[in-house]
Enzyme design. Structure first.
Site, PDB file in Angstrom:
ATOM      1  N   PHE A  43      -7.054  10.026  -7.338  1.00 13.83           N
ATOM      2  CA  PHE A  43      -7.386  10.242  -6.255  1.00 13.83           C
ATOM      3  C   PHE A  43      -7.149   9.254  -5.193  1.00 13.83           C
ATOM      4  O   PHE A  43      -7.106   8.209  -5.143  1.00 13.83           O
ATOM      5  CB  PHE A  43      -9.035  10.256  -6.228  1.00 13.83           C
ATOM      6  CG  PHE A  43      -9.724  10.394  -4.866  1.00 13.83           C
ATOM      7  CD1 PHE A  43      -9.984  11.684  -4.557  1.00 13.83           C
ATOM      8  CD2 PHE A  43     -10.303   9.195  -4.439  1.00 13.83           C
ATOM      9  CE1 PHE A  43     -10.916  11.908  -3.312  1.00 13.83           C
ATOM     10  CE2 PHE A  43     -10.840   9.360  -3.092  1.00 13.83           C
ATOM     11  CZ  PHE A  43     -11.365  10.596  -2.615  1.00 13.83           C
ATOM     12  N   TRP A  44      -6.862   9.686  -3.919  1.00 13.87           N
ATOM     13  CA  TRP A  44      -6.638   9.139  -2.718  1.00 13.87           C
ATOM     14  C   TRP A  44      -7.121   9.658  -1.529  1.00 13.87           C
ATOM     15  O   TRP A  44      -6.970  10.768  -1.075  1.00 13.87           O
ATOM     16  CB  TRP A  44      -4.974   9.013  -2.701  1.00 13.87           C
ATOM     17  CG  TRP A  44      -4.584   7.908  -1.658  1.00 13.87           C
ATOM     18  CD1 TRP A  44      -4.906   7.191  -1.211  1.00 13.87           C
ATOM     19  CD2 TRP A  44      -3.098   8.012  -0.626  1.00 13.87           C
ATOM     20  NE1 TRP A  44      -4.388   6.157  -0.134  1.00 13.87           N
ATOM     21  CE2 TRP A  44      -3.111   7.139   0.206  1.00 13.87           C
ATOM     22  CE3 TRP A  44      -2.240   9.249  -0.891  1.00 13.87           C
ATOM     23  CZ2 TRP A  44      -2.151   6.928   1.050  1.00 13.87           C
ATOM     24  CZ3 TRP A  44      -1.034   9.159   0.165  1.00 13.87           C
ATOM     25  CH2 TRP A  44      -1.019   7.786   0.940  1.00 13.87           C
ATOM     26  N   LEU A  45      -8.027   8.880  -0.887  1.00 13.38           N
ATOM     27  CA  LEU A  45      -8.857   9.176   0.287  1.00 13.38           C
ATOM     28  C   LEU A  45      -7.954   9.740   1.308  1.00 13.38           C
ATOM     29  O   LEU A  45      -8.501  10.636   2.112  1.00 13.38           O
ATOM     30  CB  LEU A  45      -9.762   8.057   0.514  1.00 13.38           C
ATOM     31  CG  LEU A  45     -10.755   8.611   1.775  1.00 13.38           C
ATOM     32  CD1 LEU A  45     -11.833   9.657   1.413  1.00 13.38           C
ATOM     33  CD2 LEU A  45     -11.536   7.382   2.426  1.00 13.38           C
ATOM     34  N   LYS A  81     -18.596  -7.999   1.261  1.00 17.11           N
ATOM     35  CA  LYS A  81     -17.703  -7.589   2.179  1.00 17.11           C
ATOM     36  C   LYS A  81     -17.166  -8.639   3.258  1.00 17.11           C
ATOM     37  O   LYS A  81     -18.354  -9.132   3.653  1.00 17.11           O
ATOM     38  CB  LYS A  81     -17.614  -6.197   2.879  1.00 17.11           C
ATOM     39  CG  LYS A  81     -16.595  -5.691   3.390  1.00 17.11           C
ATOM     40  CD  LYS A  81     -15.607  -5.200   2.542  1.00 17.11           C
ATOM     41  CE  LYS A  81     -15.796  -3.938   1.941  1.00 17.11           C
ATOM     42  NZ  LYS A  81     -14.501  -3.320   1.205  1.00 17.11           N
ATOM     43  N   ASN A 122     -18.203  -4.115  -9.919  1.00 17.64           N
ATOM     44  CA  ASN A 122     -18.571  -5.218  -8.812  1.00 17.64           C
ATOM     45  C   ASN A 122     -17.934  -4.975  -7.549  1.00 17.64           C
ATOM     46  O   ASN A 122     -18.055  -5.766  -6.588  1.00 17.64           O
ATOM     47  CB  ASN A 122     -18.672  -6.654  -9.114  1.00 17.64           C
ATOM     48  CG  ASN A 122     -17.033  -7.024  -9.665  1.00 17.64           C
ATOM     49  OD1 ASN A 122     -16.265  -6.309 -10.150  1.00 17.64           O
ATOM     50  ND2 ASN A 122     -16.605  -8.512  -9.441  1.00 17.64           N
ATOM     51  N   ASN A 125     -15.002   3.381   1.769  1.00 24.32           N
ATOM     52  CA  ASN A 125     -15.808   3.346   0.580  1.00 24.32           C
ATOM     53  C   ASN A 125     -16.817   4.340  -0.093  1.00 24.32           C
ATOM     54  O   ASN A 125     -16.684   4.967  -1.057  1.00 24.32           O
ATOM     55  CB  ASN A 125     -16.278   1.739  -0.047  1.00 24.32           C
ATOM     56  CG  ASN A 125     -15.088   0.922   0.323  1.00 24.32           C
ATOM     57  OD1 ASN A 125     -13.912   1.280  -0.301  1.00 24.32           O
ATOM     58  ND2 ASN A 125     -15.193  -0.424   0.578  1.00 24.32           N
ATOM     59  N   TYR A 168       0.849  -1.264   0.190  1.00 21.55           N
ATOM     60  CA  TYR A 168       0.057   0.073  -0.103  1.00 21.55           C
ATOM     61  C   TYR A 168       0.844   1.253  -0.190  1.00 21.55           C
ATOM     62  O   TYR A 168       1.977   1.187   0.342  1.00 21.55           O
ATOM     63  CB  TYR A 168      -0.871  -0.015   1.403  1.00 21.55           C
ATOM     64  CG  TYR A 168      -2.158   0.961   1.055  1.00 21.55           C
ATOM     65  CD1 TYR A 168      -3.183   0.971  -0.035  1.00 21.55           C
ATOM     66  CD2 TYR A 168      -2.162   1.976   1.965  1.00 21.55           C
ATOM     67  CE1 TYR A 168      -3.921   1.629   0.078  1.00 21.55           C
ATOM     68  CE2 TYR A 168      -3.170   3.060   1.954  1.00 21.55           C
ATOM     69  CZ  TYR A 168      -4.173   3.000   0.873  1.00 21.55           C
ATOM     70  OH  TYR A 168      -5.003   3.623   0.758  1.00 21.55           O
ATOM     71  N   VAL A 196     -16.613   0.200  -3.718  1.00 19.17           N
ATOM     72  CA  VAL A 196     -16.614   1.665  -4.114  1.00 19.17           C
ATOM     73  C   VAL A 196     -17.605   1.863  -5.294  1.00 19.17           C
ATOM     74  O   VAL A 196     -18.384   2.504  -5.267  1.00 19.17           O
ATOM     75  CB  VAL A 196     -15.292   1.952  -4.335  1.00 19.17           C
ATOM     76  CG1 VAL A 196     -15.258   3.438  -5.026  1.00 19.17           C
ATOM     77  CG2 VAL A 196     -14.328   2.107  -3.230  1.00 19.17           C
TER      78      VAL A 196
END
Length: 331
Positions: free
Chosen positions: A266-268, A324, A154, A128, A56, A157
């Site tokens: 985009f990165w939260l 999930k 699918n 998400n 990550y 997000v």
């Protein structure tokens, strides 16, 4: 009496479930300003798995407790601590190590959540849903009737994005990588669902009757980015928030030069760092309200007790799930 457990890891490795373990711990005494939270539910996101494997973009120092989001109930407050009342269900601070039976946090960082809402759905609120909402809100001024396209449709997000777009009257083309995923995406309210392929642009045009596609949302990278870009109206952006293929995002010279397509990221986590807390709370309150009203949600494939963290992480790391994986430490 049930032992207090936390999912701890002291190293990272290629097999995520091999590096994490449920270990007992003692609850510390509360200091002024602190709250003791009983964790009710916490999801395992793809980013959590990537953190365990070391892949990550931002990695916490070791040793660490797994889990970036979740919900819990306030069970005690430290001396002279005001704010959220004992018994209230709250959103846990993002990145606080939520795969644990109990968590001690700064009470001022807690956000109260609507009474009576589904705890499992609320546990997925912090990552998400805001990602989907911000992808829809911050890159193009979308109006009712506008069309957008996304791949990995699918994914969690993407599922939230479909629901939020529908609430705004925005129409979605949703691209998946296998035929077996089409029905599940369509059931969420998707306007169009297509299997990815080299002729994607022609099929999108046919399905939308030649509508201008105003935004592309990319979670895959590689050639999939190029295929999304080929469907866009002139000057529209591709916004990348993931790279499931592990490949660099591609754009063709034709789209880049002659169609003025742009590629943005985009990165939260960056949004959390740069956005005022009041604005964050405002967005969370809006999304939590939709969850409480039953207008926003995500399927849950399975729940696991914290003592089964290795099984849970292994399940979350597998593909082709129907929803999930959640940790429910105090179910």
């Amino acid at each position: 009496m049930k032992a207090n457990l936390q999912a701890r890891y002291t190293e990272r490795g290629a097999i995520p479930e091999a590096v994490i373990e449920a270990v007992p711990f003692e609850l510390p005494a509360l200091k002024p300003g602190q709250a003791l939270i009983e964790v009710l539910a916490a999801p395992i996101n793809p980013s959590d798995v990537l953190i365990l494997t070391g892949q990550y973009g931002a990695l916490p120092p070791l040793p660490a407790i797994g889990g970036n989001e979740g919900v819990g109930r306030v069970v005690a407050l430290g001396p002279d601590t005001a704010g959220v009342a004992v018994g209230r269900v709250v959103l846990l601070p993002v990145g606080s190590g939520t795969w644990t039976t109990h968590l001690v946090v700064d009470a001022a960082r807690l956000i109260a959540l609507p009474d009576g809402a589904d705890h499992q759905q609320l546990s997925m609120l912090a990552v998400n849903p805001p990602t989907a909402a911000l992808l829809l809100r911050d890159f193009v001024d979308l109006q009712p009737g506008d069309w957008i396209i996304q791949n990995a449709a699918n994914s969690a997000v993407a599922g939230y994005l479909i629901q939020l777009a529908a609430l705004r009257g925005v129409r979605t083309v949703n691209v998946v990588r296998r035929e077996s995923a089409v029905a599940g995406v369509a059931a969420l309210g998707a306007d169009v669902v297509l299997v990815d392929g080299d002729d994607l642009a022609a099929r999108v045009s046919a399905a939308t009757e030649g509508a201008a596609i105003k935004l592309a949302v990319d979670a895959v990278g590689g050639a999939a980015t190029r295929r999304l870009a080929s469907t866009l109206a002139q000057g529209a952006p591709v916004v990348a928030y993931g790279a499931l293929s592990g490949q660099p995002a591609e754009l063709s010279p034709r789209d880049l030069i002659f169609n003025d397509i742009t590629l943005k990221g985009f990165w939260l986590a960056r949004w959390f760092r740069t956005t005022a807390p009041a604005q964050q709370v405002e967005l969370f309150a809006e999304l939590a309200g939709l969850i409480a009203e039953g207008k926003l949600g995500a399927p849950v494939a399975a729940t696991y007790d914290l003592s089964r963290i290795k099984e849970a992480v292994a399940a979350a790391a597998q593909g082709e799930r129907s929803g999930k994986i959640l940790i429910t430490p105090n179910a």
